[in-house]
Scaffold this motif. Structure first.
Motif, PDB file in Angstrom:
ATOM      1  N   LYS A   1       2.467  13.356  -8.344  1.00 21.84           N
ATOM      2  CA  LYS A   1       2.014  14.657  -8.837  1.00 21.84           C
ATOM      3  C   LYS A   1       1.386  15.468  -7.721  1.00 21.84           C
ATOM      4  CE  LYS A   1       0.734  13.521 -13.593  1.00 21.84           C
ATOM      5  NZ  LYS A   1      -0.021  12.257 -13.478  1.00 21.84           N
ATOM      6  N   LEU A   2       1.801  16.708  -7.625  1.00 20.95           N
ATOM      7  CA  LEU A   2       1.222  17.586  -6.617  1.00 20.95           C
ATOM      8  C   LEU A   2      -0.294  17.675  -6.806  1.00 20.95           C
ATOM      9  CD1 LEU A   2       1.560  19.543  -4.265  1.00 20.95           C
ATOM     10  CD2 LEU A   2       2.022  21.357  -5.899  1.00 20.95           C
ATOM     11  N   SER A   3      -0.700  17.703  -8.073  1.00 21.89           N
ATOM     12  CA  SER A   3      -2.135  17.827  -8.345  1.00 21.89           C
ATOM     13  C   SER A   3      -2.905  16.598  -7.860  1.00 21.89           C
ATOM     14  CB  SER A   3      -2.370  18.037  -9.837  1.00 21.89           C
ATOM     15  OG  SER A   3      -1.792  16.971 -10.556  1.00 21.89           O
TER      16      SER A   3
ATOM     17  N   ILE B   1       0.858  -1.186   0.000  1.00 20.31           N
ATOM     18  CA  ILE B   1       0.000   0.000   0.000  1.00 20.31           C
ATOM     19  C   ILE B   1       0.893   1.235   0.000  1.00 20.31           C
ATOM     20  CG2 ILE B   1      -1.756   1.301   1.291  1.00 20.31           C
ATOM     21  CD1 ILE B   1      -2.890  -1.193   2.314  1.00 20.31           C
ATOM     22  N   PHE B   2       0.521   2.208  -0.788  1.00 20.99           N
ATOM     23  CA  PHE B   2       1.209   3.504  -0.823  1.00 20.99           C
ATOM     24  C   PHE B   2       0.243   4.547  -0.303  1.00 20.99           C
ATOM     25  CE2 PHE B   2       5.050   2.396  -3.214  1.00 20.99           C
ATOM     26  CZ  PHE B   2       4.705   1.116  -3.628  1.00 20.99           C
ATOM     27  N   TRP B   3       0.633   5.250   0.755  1.00 17.92           N
ATOM     28  CA  TRP B   3      -0.320   6.133   1.455  1.00 17.92           C
ATOM     29  C   TRP B   3       0.357   7.443   1.827  1.00 17.92           C
ATOM     30  CZ3 TRP B   3      -1.387   8.830   5.885  1.00 17.92           C
ATOM     31  CH2 TRP B   3      -2.739   9.009   6.256  1.00 17.92           C
ATOM     32  N   GLN B   4      -0.339   8.522   1.596  1.00 14.34           N
ATOM     33  CA  GLN B   4       0.188   9.839   1.965  1.00 14.34           C
ATOM     34  C   GLN B   4      -0.916  10.611   2.672  1.00 14.34           C
ATOM     35  OE1 GLN B   4      -0.216  13.176   1.106  1.00 14.34           O
ATOM     36  NE2 GLN B   4       1.761  13.958   1.772  1.00 14.34           N
TER      37      GLN B   4
ATOM     38  N   LYS C   1       7.815  -0.606 -12.607  1.00 17.94           N
ATOM     39  CA  LYS C   1       7.082  -0.917 -13.839  1.00 17.94           C
ATOM     40  C   LYS C   1       5.612  -1.169 -13.576  1.00 17.94           C
ATOM     41  CE  LYS C   1      11.098  -2.596 -16.266  1.00 17.94           C
ATOM     42  NZ  LYS C   1      12.054  -3.652 -15.904  1.00 17.94           N
ATOM     43  N   SER C   2       5.181  -1.105 -12.321  1.00 19.04           N
ATOM     44  CA  SER C   2       3.769  -1.321 -12.021  1.00 19.04           C
ATOM     45  C   SER C   2       3.080   0.001 -11.740  1.00 19.04           C
ATOM     46  CB  SER C   2       3.607  -2.209 -10.786  1.00 19.04           C
ATOM     47  OG  SER C   2       4.476  -3.294 -10.846  1.00 19.04           O
ATOM     48  N   LYS C   3       1.785  -0.117 -11.552  1.00 17.65           N
ATOM     49  CA  LYS C   3       0.975   1.047 -11.220  1.00 17.65           C
ATOM     50  C   LYS C   3       0.095   0.671 -10.042  1.00 17.65           C
ATOM     51  CE  LYS C   3      -0.206   4.621 -14.233  1.00 17.65           C
ATOM     52  NZ  LYS C   3      -0.485   5.283 -15.335  1.00 17.65           N
ATOM     53  N   THR C   4      -0.131   1.616  -9.136  1.00 11.91           N
ATOM     54  CA  THR C   4      -1.008   1.282  -8.019  1.00 11.91           C
ATOM     55  C   THR C   4      -2.453   1.287  -8.493  1.00 11.91           C
ATOM     56  OG1 THR C   4      -1.157   3.588  -7.324  1.00 11.91           O
ATOM     57  CG2 THR C   4       0.546   2.249  -6.275  1.00 11.91           C
ATOM     58  N   SER C   5      -3.270   0.516  -7.782  1.00 15.89           N
ATOM     59  CA  SER C   5      -4.684   0.374  -8.128  1.00 15.89           C
ATOM     60  C   SER C   5      -5.479   1.538  -7.562  1.00 15.89           C
ATOM     61  CB  SER C   5      -5.205  -0.928  -7.522  1.00 15.89           C
ATOM     62  OG  SER C   5      -5.203  -0.783  -6.106  1.00 15.89           O
TER      63      SER C   5
ATOM     64  N   LYS D   1      -3.134   5.081  -8.851  1.00 10.34           N
ATOM     65  CA  LYS D   1      -2.551   5.203 -10.193  1.00 10.34           C
ATOM     66  C   LYS D   1      -1.161   5.811 -10.173  1.00 10.34           C
ATOM     67  CE  LYS D   1      -6.729   5.350 -12.864  1.00 10.34           C
ATOM     68  NZ  LYS D   1      -7.472   6.153 -13.826  1.00 10.34           N
ATOM     69  N   LEU D   2      -0.400   5.384  -9.227  1.00 10.36           N
ATOM     70  CA  LEU D   2       0.959   5.882  -9.096  1.00 10.36           C
ATOM     71  C   LEU D   2       1.873   4.894  -9.811  1.00 10.36           C
ATOM     72  CD1 LEU D   2       2.607   8.032  -7.396  1.00 10.36           C
ATOM     73  CD2 LEU D   2       2.820   6.253  -5.671  1.00 10.36           C
ATOM     74  N   SER D   3       2.778   5.401 -10.645  1.00 12.03           N
ATOM     75  CA  SER D   3       3.725   4.497 -11.284  1.00 12.03           C
ATOM     76  C   SER D   3       4.816   4.157 -10.297  1.00 12.03           C
ATOM     77  CB  SER D   3       4.353   5.159 -12.508  1.00 12.03           C
ATOM     78  OG  SER D   3       3.346   5.386 -13.456  1.00 12.03           O
TER      79      SER D   3
END
Lengths: 442, 269
Positions: free
Chosen positions: B263-265, B220-223, B236-240, B231-233
């Motif tokens: 992306k900041l946006s 998990i990627f969490w901020q 070579k993968s992308k998060t769901s 959808k974070l690259s």
């Protein structure tokens, strides 16, 4: 404690037949159009647990099978809820020929607390504070440690006394049996609401889309080479593994309610001030309490203000309003909502519009002598020892049995004396005699 | 280092690759081999000057600390700090833990009320490990109001020289927030997990998780400001949509996701 949860799980696992029975019961009462329980939509469309309409329906079905409807409540045997009491409190208000009253909740409570116990009855929007939303299982005025559920006696006390200074009326004229039925019904709505949130989290965390695999266990791909996914439905009636999870989630919630009586804060006999203290002794205790009130350890002054008028820190919210505030902020930040299920996006605007104005938690004006959680010395002791759950007011005693607290019990009793003296003290006095850490008081 | 991106594979190699993955996953069950996951987060966009916080209490003391909003924090070269990366586990599932990491550290994790902010801003805690909430602001009273979903929440005063000590028994699915109600601008996040496979990105945006059982796992990627990073690259993968990515940890090697552009946006829309 863990042991008893484990035991619960065991007995729950064994007793699975009720699922079928409950499902059948639901089918049986399809003909009438009773007021339905509403889904917790802020949860369903939140950033934390975005729940697609299909899953929303499945969650509603599971809750329906386990708790019935507002007209025909049901409870799993393991929930320890008394079904006859629930029946007395639920449904439309009427009296039978023996004079027994039915539909107590709808008669006395629903216009403030709402059918679902979401604190959203027709008059709720105009009240301050808002009526309690029972669905988190969090209550303010209770005898147990901050994080623990209230006891039946705590809820009963609230019903008998009402919450003075708020719209919550006293129901002291109702017979005891009716009060008991209402307490049971409040717990029922809480447990149901808590399970709803747990189910949404479970669905989001563990279900959802899953890659399809072929007979070799390899992930299937379409002609473009993309993974083929399928939705895993929430279907505990047919999926034994899910059924076990749902029962565990329920057991965790029920454990909190069933153990509450063991979590009551009982003041130690050694420190309870004697009834026969003379004026000097009381004055000495008040002076001690006052010093603590202004000191950094208890730090009451920061929120209740140097004159105790409640004019200190007023920028925070209770947990119910804070959740709404966060939800509204998240929705503003949600931008184009790319990747969010269209069914969720579609209902977000409506949910945003339905949210009541977010209100700050204003620390109590302690000069009025109105105590919402009761005016006995013991009540004030509990408030200071355990804090007020769901609100910014922190605990000064230990957070659980055996833990270390900030203040000693005798110090808390000193503060109780001071708080109870405040309505009689002229407001100018504490300003003149300002305290230990003057520089810290803004 | 092989990562799946089936779009670029022809039918034939695809089968081979998936077979390899299936084998690798199977092999990990023996848990003899361990690998590392690392990467470095960089903010894509100009954060500008950090926003100053409105200090509404203890102004004399807290006001002198130049407190700023830390919900998005960058270091040198736009390195994105305080991103959580951790192993996702389905309910009731566990992971093999490297013998070196079997026991949580006996050192407490310290969360200090310092200069009217929490230090650190993000922290990692294992179940069974002690969380010590301190107050090193002399003469300033703080309280710590901790929102927890699986463990009992708490809201307590914290006194100088007398820290609150807590231990938790259950994994939380996401980082939990701590605030101070007296100084409501104060905020920290602590991730409580029953396994050691978690990290936060540091001053230079980098993170590393070591001694992970080799094989494919979901992370998990969490901020803080946007929650799950969708959808974070990542390599070579992308998060769901749920901010998770399946990543293959090689045995006795490392999977380096390299620079991960956030992306900041996407953080602040």
């Amino acid at each position: 404690m863990n042991g008893s949860v484990a035991m619960n799980h065991e007995s729950l696992r064994k007793n699975l037949t009720w699922w079928m029975a409950a499902a059948a019961l639901l089918v049986g009462c399809g003909k009438v159009e009773p007021p339905p329980f509403r889904l917790n939509m802020t949860q369903m469309v939140s950033n934390e647990t975005p729940t697609s309409p299909e899953y929303q329906q499945e969650i509603a079905d599971v809750l329906g099978a386990m708790f019935g409807t507002p007209d025909e409540p049901y409870a799993v045997p393991e929930a320890g809820l008394d079904l006859s009491r629930l029946r007395m409190a639920a449904g439309a208000a009427w009296s039978d020929e023996k004079g027994t009253n039915h539909g107590l909740y709808r008669k006395h409570c629903v216009h403030c607390h709402g059918i679902t116990g979401d604190g959203r009855g027709p008059t709720a929007r105009f009240l301050n504070p808002y009526p309690r939303d029972y669905r988190q299982g969090v209550y303010k005025f209770k005898s147990t440690y901050n994080a623990d559920r209230p006891t039946d006696d705590d809820l009963l006390r609230v019903l008998v006394n009402g919450v003075p200074g708020t719209a919550m009326p006293s129901f002291s004229l109702l017979p005891h049996s009716e009060l008991e039925a209402l307490v049971e019904y409040v717990k029922y709505l809480s447990i149901r609401g808590q399970l709803e949130v747990s189910l949404a989290a479970y669905v989001y965390d563990d279900l959802g889309e899953e890659a399809e695999v072929d007979e070799n266990g390899d992930e299937k791909v379409d002609s473009e080479g993309n993974e083929i996914t399928k939705r895993i439905p929430l279907d505990p009636v047919n999926d034994p593994e899910q059924r076990e999870v749902v029962m565990e989630l329920l057991a965790e919630i029920i454990e909190g309610w069933e153990s509450s009586a063991e979590k009551v804060v009982i003041p130690s006999e050694d420190h309870i001030p004697a009834d026969n203290r003379n004026a000097e002794e009381i004055a000495a205790s008040v002076a001690q309490g006052r010093e603590l009130f202004f000191g950094t350890r208890a730090n009451c002054v920061k929120c209740h203000g140097p004159t105790a008028l409640g004019d200190g820190q007023q920028d925070d919210q209770d947990s119910w309003n804070k959740a709404h505030k966060k939800f509204l902020q998240d929705m503003v930040n949600a931008g184009d909502q790319e990747g969010v299920h269209p069914g969720i996006v579609a209902s977000r605007a409506e949910v945003v519009a339905s949210i009541y104005t977010v209100r700050n938690a204003i620390p109590r004006n302690l000069r009025q002598g109105i105590y919402r959680g009761g005016r006995r010395r013991l009540d004030i002791f509990w408030r200071i020892y355990t804090g007020i759950a769901g609100t910014p007011m922190p605990a000064t005693g230990p957070a659980s049995p055996g833990a270390q607290g900030t203040l000693k019990e005798e110090e808390i009793w000193n503060i109780v004396d001071y708080v109870l003296s405040l309505p009689y003290e002229t407001p100018s006095r504490p300003l003149k005699a300002l305290p230990v850490n003057l520089e810290a008081v803004n | 280092m092989m990562t799946i991106n089936s779009k670029h594979l022809t039918g034939c190699t695809r089968v081979a690759v998936f077979a390899a993955i299936a084998l690798a996953t199977f092999a990990s069950a023996t848990a003899a081999d361990w690998g590392t996951l690392k990467g470095r987060f960089v903010l894509d966009g100009d954060l500008g000057e950090p926003t100053a916080l409105t200090v509404s209490k203890d102004v004399e003391y807290c006001g002198k600390n130049n407190l700023v909003d830390e919900s998005i924090a960058v270091g040198e070269g736009n390195a994105l700090k305080n991103v959580f990366v951790y192993l996702y586990l389905k309910r009731g599932k566990s992971v093999d833990i490297h013998p070196d990491l079997a026991e949580p550290s006996s050192e407490p994790v310290v969360l200090d009320n310092h200069g009217c902010r929490f230090e650190p801003h993000v922290a990692l805690l294992r179940t069974g490990q002690t969380l010590e909430v301190r107050n090193s602001d002399k003469g300033i009273g703080h309280n710590t109001n901790f929102t927890l979903l699986k463990n009992p929440a708490f809201n307590e005063m914290v006194t100088n020289d007398s820290p609150i000590k807590k231990m938790f028994t259950k994994s939380e699915s996401y980082p939990s927030s701590a605030v101070c109600s007296i100084h409501p601008w104060m905020k920290a996040h602590v991730l409580i997990r029953d396994n050691p496979y978690m990290a936060t990105s540091g001053e230079d945006g980098s993170f590393v998780i070591e001694k992970i059982p080799a094989g494919t796992h979901e992370f998990i990627f969490w901020q803080e400001s946007s929650g799950n990073l969708k959808k974070l690259s990542v390599g070579k993968s992308k998060t769901s949509r749920k901010g998770r990515a399946k990543l293959k940890i090689p045995a006795d090697g490392e999977l380096d996701l390299g620079e991960i552009k956030v992306k900041l946006s996407d953080l602040r829309k």
